[in-house]
Write a protein that holds these residues in place. Structure first.
Motif, PDB file in Angstrom:
ATOM      1  N   THR B  34       0.851  -1.195   0.000  1.00 53.96           N
ATOM      2  CA  THR B  34       0.000   0.000   0.000  1.00 53.96           C
ATOM      3  C   THR B  34       0.884   1.240   0.000  1.00 53.96           C
ATOM      4  O   THR B  34       1.903   1.278   0.689  1.00 53.96           O
ATOM      5  CB  THR B  34      -0.882   0.029   1.269  1.00 53.96           C
ATOM      6  N   THR B  70      -2.113  -0.839  -3.712  1.00 57.51           N
ATOM      7  CA  THR B  70      -3.253  -0.069  -3.199  1.00 57.51           C
ATOM      8  C   THR B  70      -2.769   1.350  -2.909  1.00 57.51           C
ATOM      9  O   THR B  70      -1.741   1.534  -2.250  1.00 57.51           O
ATOM     10  CB  THR B  70      -3.782  -0.704  -1.891  1.00 57.51           C
ATOM     11  N   LEU B  72      -3.819   4.926  -1.228  1.00 56.14           N
ATOM     12  CA  LEU B  72      -4.763   5.615  -0.353  1.00 56.14           C
ATOM     13  C   LEU B  72      -4.415   7.087  -0.282  1.00 56.14           C
ATOM     14  O   LEU B  72      -3.232   7.445  -0.230  1.00 56.14           O
ATOM     15  CB  LEU B  72      -4.685   5.048   1.073  1.00 56.14           C
ATOM     16  N   GLU B  90      -8.712   7.543 -10.594  1.00 55.41           N
ATOM     17  CA  GLU B  90      -9.708   6.530 -10.209  1.00 55.41           C
ATOM     18  C   GLU B  90      -9.091   5.468  -9.306  1.00 55.41           C
ATOM     19  O   GLU B  90      -9.778   4.850  -8.501  1.00 55.41           O
ATOM     20  CB  GLU B  90     -10.271   5.850 -11.456  1.00 55.41           C
ATOM     21  N   ARG B  91      -7.802   5.266  -9.466  1.00 52.15           N
ATOM     22  CA  ARG B  91      -7.097   4.222  -8.690  1.00 52.15           C
ATOM     23  C   ARG B  91      -6.979   4.557  -7.206  1.00 52.15           C
ATOM     24  O   ARG B  91      -6.666   3.691  -6.392  1.00 52.15           O
ATOM     25  CB  ARG B  91      -5.676   4.057  -9.246  1.00 52.15           C
ATOM     26  N   GLU B  93      -7.964   5.541  -3.452  1.00 50.54           N
ATOM     27  CA  GLU B  93      -9.067   5.390  -2.510  1.00 50.54           C
ATOM     28  C   GLU B  93      -8.958   6.473  -1.432  1.00 50.54           C
ATOM     29  O   GLU B  93      -7.908   6.618  -0.795  1.00 50.54           O
ATOM     30  CB  GLU B  93      -8.964   4.000  -1.872  1.00 50.54           C
ATOM     31  N   VAL B  95      -9.540   7.991   2.119  1.00 53.08           N
ATOM     32  CA  VAL B  95      -9.793   7.447   3.462  1.00 53.08           C
ATOM     33  C   VAL B  95      -9.679   8.561   4.489  1.00 53.08           C
ATOM     34  O   VAL B  95      -8.915   9.518   4.314  1.00 53.08           O
ATOM     35  CB  VAL B  95      -8.804   6.309   3.828  1.00 53.08           C
TER      36      VAL B  95
END
Lengths: 132, 113
Positions: B34, B70, B72, B90-91, B93, B95
């Motif tokens: 990540t 991943t 973030l 778009e990739r 996320e 949080v």
């Protein structure tokens, strides 16, 4: 609750990642002290990344500090595996032969692929990154 | 180690750090990897990056080349910089603070570069 000595004995391998040059911060010296103690109980890897590839250079003459390159050479002599990122090293003028040996580096410290960093992390029980 | 969390808090093109983190993450894809964007690192989350005039690699392309990573972005950092209304990759996320810390705690190692 396990005792501290039991926990320490479970650490078979640690990896230290450095990204700063030898004297811009104290991280190189701190890494040496950590590695020196860790070598008494476990295997130690050190990966020199970004500007940290300068640490292994021969012939440093700092007027106020211990010579980082020599300290790392001593760690390598004691069994620490010390590798420098090939891309970062080449960008800074350190070129290796086919076996990763660079004439500008202290003996025992090799230039290698970044994939070695992944392998070191994967095989380690603890990873310490010291970075500004 | 089976999982790694790389923390980036530097702007993507002001230094070699972001490029260094993405390269290090890319070689770790056999593990659960990540990249967490925090503070100025969240600028890397912006869509449509064009680094041609800087003559450096486009980090946007690297992120899309490694779907195993991943990515973030810390939403409060985006908000503090007025970036929430901007188009993001778009990739990435989004949080919140609690989720960001939870991801760090869940990883077996935290690497700050």
């Amino acid at each position: 609750m396990p005792s501290a000595s039991v926990v320490v004995n479970e650490i078979k391998s640690i990896t230290i990642i450095l990204t700063d040059g030898p004297y811009i911060s104290e991280y190189a010296e701190m890494a040496c002290k950590i590695a020196s103690e860790a070598l008494k109980i476990s295997h130690v890897n050190i990966f020199l990344y970004l500007d940290a590839v300068h640490i292994a250079r021969r012939g440093q003459q700092p007027s106020l500090f211990a010579e980082a390159g020599r300290l790392f050479q001593e760690l390598a002599e004691r069994g620490a595996v010390i590798r420098a990122c090939a891309r970062c090293a080449a960008a800074r003028g350190y070129l290796a032969d086919g076996e990763g040996i660079c004439p500008d580096y202290y003996e025992g410290i090799k230039i290698s692929s970044l994939y070695d960093l992944a392998r070191m992390i994967e095989e380690s029980d603890r990873v310490i990154s010291l970075s500004g | 180690m089976k999982s790694v969390f790389y923390l980036l808090e530097s702007a993507p093109y002001g230094s070699e750090r972001a490029y260094g983190i993405l390269n290090a993450a890319a070689v770790c894809v056999k593990m659960d990897v990540t990249v967490g964007l925090y503070a100025d690192g969240v600028y890397l989350a912006l869509a449509c990056q064009d680094s041609r005039s800087l003559q450096v690699p486009n980090l946007y392309d690297i992120i899309y080349a490694y779907p195993e990573i991943t990515v973030l972005a810390h939403e409060p950092s985006l908000a503090e910089r007025g970036l929430l209304s901007m188009a993001l990759m778009e990739r990435v996320e989004l949080v919140d603070e609690e989720q960001f810390i939870e991801h760090i705690r869940a990883a077996e190692c935290l690497i700050y570069i």
